[in-house]
Enzyme design. Sequence first.
Site, PDB file in Angstrom:
ATOM      1  N   SER A 184       0.803  -1.222   0.000  1.00  0.00           N
ATOM      2  CA  SER A 184       0.000   0.000   0.000  1.00  0.00           C
ATOM      3  C   SER A 184       0.835   1.272   0.000  1.00  0.00           C
ATOM      4  O   SER A 184       0.387   2.296  -0.475  1.00  0.00           O
ATOM      5  CB  SER A 184      -0.935   0.001   1.203  1.00  0.00           C
ATOM      6  OG  SER A 184      -0.211  -0.161   2.399  1.00  0.00           O
ATOM      7  N   HIS A 212      -4.844  -3.473  -2.639  1.00  0.00           N
ATOM      8  CA  HIS A 212      -4.524  -2.516  -3.702  1.00  0.00           C
ATOM      9  C   HIS A 212      -4.414  -3.174  -5.071  1.00  0.00           C
ATOM     10  O   HIS A 212      -3.985  -2.534  -6.025  1.00  0.00           O
ATOM     11  CB  HIS A 212      -3.240  -1.760  -3.350  1.00  0.00           C
ATOM     12  CG  HIS A 212      -3.438  -0.872  -2.169  1.00  0.00           C
ATOM     13  ND1 HIS A 212      -3.968   0.395  -2.266  1.00  0.00           N
ATOM     14  CD2 HIS A 212      -3.243  -1.096  -0.852  1.00  0.00           C
ATOM     15  CE1 HIS A 212      -4.061   0.928  -1.068  1.00  0.00           C
ATOM     16  NE2 HIS A 212      -3.638   0.042  -0.181  1.00  0.00           N
ATOM     17  N   LYS A 243     -11.531   0.195  -2.238  1.00  0.00           N
ATOM     18  CA  LYS A 243     -10.505   0.882  -3.005  1.00  0.00           C
ATOM     19  C   LYS A 243     -10.908   0.894  -4.488  1.00  0.00           C
ATOM     20  O   LYS A 243     -11.825   1.621  -4.830  1.00  0.00           O
ATOM     21  CB  LYS A 243      -9.141   0.292  -2.690  1.00  0.00           C
ATOM     22  CG  LYS A 243      -8.759   0.712  -1.253  1.00  0.00           C
ATOM     23  CD  LYS A 243      -7.529   0.115  -0.659  1.00  0.00           C
ATOM     24  CE  LYS A 243      -7.334   0.725   0.738  1.00  0.00           C
ATOM     25  NZ  LYS A 243      -6.514  -0.088   1.615  1.00  0.00           N
TER      26      LYS A 243
HETATM   27  C1  LIG Z   1      -6.707  -0.371   3.061  1.00  0.00           C
HETATM   28  C2  LIG Z   1      -6.126  -1.649   3.455  1.00  0.00           C
HETATM   29  C3  LIG Z   1      -6.807  -2.501   4.336  1.00  0.00           C
HETATM   30  C4  LIG Z   1      -8.064  -2.097   5.015  1.00  0.00           C
HETATM   31  O1  LIG Z   1      -9.159  -2.125   4.160  1.00  0.00           O
HETATM   32  P1  LIG Z   1     -10.437  -1.248   4.533  1.00  0.00           P
HETATM   33  O2  LIG Z   1     -11.518  -1.847   3.721  1.00  0.00           O
HETATM   34  O3  LIG Z   1     -10.083   0.159   4.144  1.00  0.00           O
HETATM   35  O4  LIG Z   1     -10.657  -1.374   5.993  1.00  0.00           O
HETATM   36  C5  LIG Z   1      -6.256  -3.735   4.598  1.00  0.00           C
HETATM   37  N1  LIG Z   1      -5.083  -4.108   4.055  1.00  0.00           N
HETATM   38  C6  LIG Z   1      -4.397  -3.301   3.230  1.00  0.00           C
HETATM   39  C7  LIG Z   1      -3.101  -3.771   2.668  1.00  0.00           C
HETATM   40  C8  LIG Z   1      -4.881  -2.042   2.920  1.00  0.00           C
HETATM   41  O5  LIG Z   1      -4.185  -1.236   2.129  1.00  0.00           O
END
Ligand SMILES: *Cc1c(COP(=O)(O)O)cnc(C)c1O
Length: 397
Positions: A184, A212, A243
């Site tokens: 990320s 991601h 995302k």
């Molecule tokens: C954003 C993210 C999460 C969390 O996901 P949400 O749906 O925003 O709670 C988990 N793992 C990674 C690697 C992330 O980048």
Amino acid sequence: MDKLNPAAWLAQREQEATRRRLLPLERLPDGRLRLAREGKPPLELLDFSSNDYLGLSRHPQVVAAAAAALADYGVGAGAARLMSGNLPPHRRLEELLAVWKGYPAALLFGSGYLANIGIIPALVGRADVIFSDRLNHASIYDGCRLAGARLVRFRHNDPNHLEELLKERRGQGEALIVAESIYSMDGDRAPLADLVELKERFGCRLLVDEAHATGLFGANGSGVVEEEGLSGRVDLVMGTLGKALGAYGAYLVAGQEMIDFILNRARSFIFATALPPAVAAAATAAVELVQAEPGLRQELWEKAAFFKARLRAAGIGNELGPSQIIPLLVGESGPALELAAALQEAGIFAAPVRPPTVPQGAARLRLSVCRHLGHDDLARAAILIGAAFEKIRAKNA
Ligand SMILES: *Cc1c(COP(=O)(O)O)cnc(C)c1O
């Protein structure tokens, strides 16, 4: 310092340039943000901070699917899935996700954070061991802490180090390897084939977080696990719907028995209200769009390549990574904040990322490219970023 004195704690963070604040923002449809300011007209900024990589959060088909489900089911699910909250939009989305990801079954969670803090403690406990990439997301580390298992961290994307640690510390209990497919904060890719080989050789399970990557990689857009032909060989794959899919919530895919097991074990699934049905319907429409229109992600990749080329032309020699996430490493938190502030004045919004989100000395500007940014905007932004980056570097050299 007394950690329970909030004023002193905040002052310390202020001094270290690590204090966080909420910003009064609005997201506009064309990749711009409007930032309200006291006593001044609002600033309009190009948004390089969003994870809405494909712009699906405002796609007419996604919005229409949510609106239709809102009319059919109301706002809230009203209960946990295991009570009376298991509604048709949830079941439909799980069926779609399982097929898309190439797994027998899927399970929805309230968010990626909730997924990771539920899945990991369901799989390992005090007698067991977790091998975690050092740069894994905070939600993975929180899941590890809740699990209470021995935590062994391997060097980022280093399968040789992981192998050494497995030889020394695998032990007799359960062992879980956890990695992200696209990181990320650096936008780089995990050596997934090596991780699969190691987990098979050492009799471990492997959990891959595709937060991601979901919606972006692979022939069907389901992620890097698909792209590398490893569907089914990675034991558990999770990802967020918040995302690139533009909605909210998260999923896990695995074998049917494993899904039944997690459904019985993961406390963040059992003891939490089901996703709002309209959100599940929106995510369903988003997955269908990703499947039907590969042009959406092709446009993103073309724009990411264009933007990186322009950053290079603007004199930025840093490693820019292989994905839509571009890390501009600055070093200390202060200069990272300065760079973000200078860019904000120039009309560009990019989040400064500081410890503890990234390791000490690895503060950075994280630039994410989204499909809804235009070529003109990307070209202009690259020039401004190049100039601001050079200035900060010269000043802090
Ligand atoms: C954003 C993210 C999460 C969390 O996901 P949400 O749906 O925003 O709670 C988990 N793992 C990674 C690697 C992330 O980048």
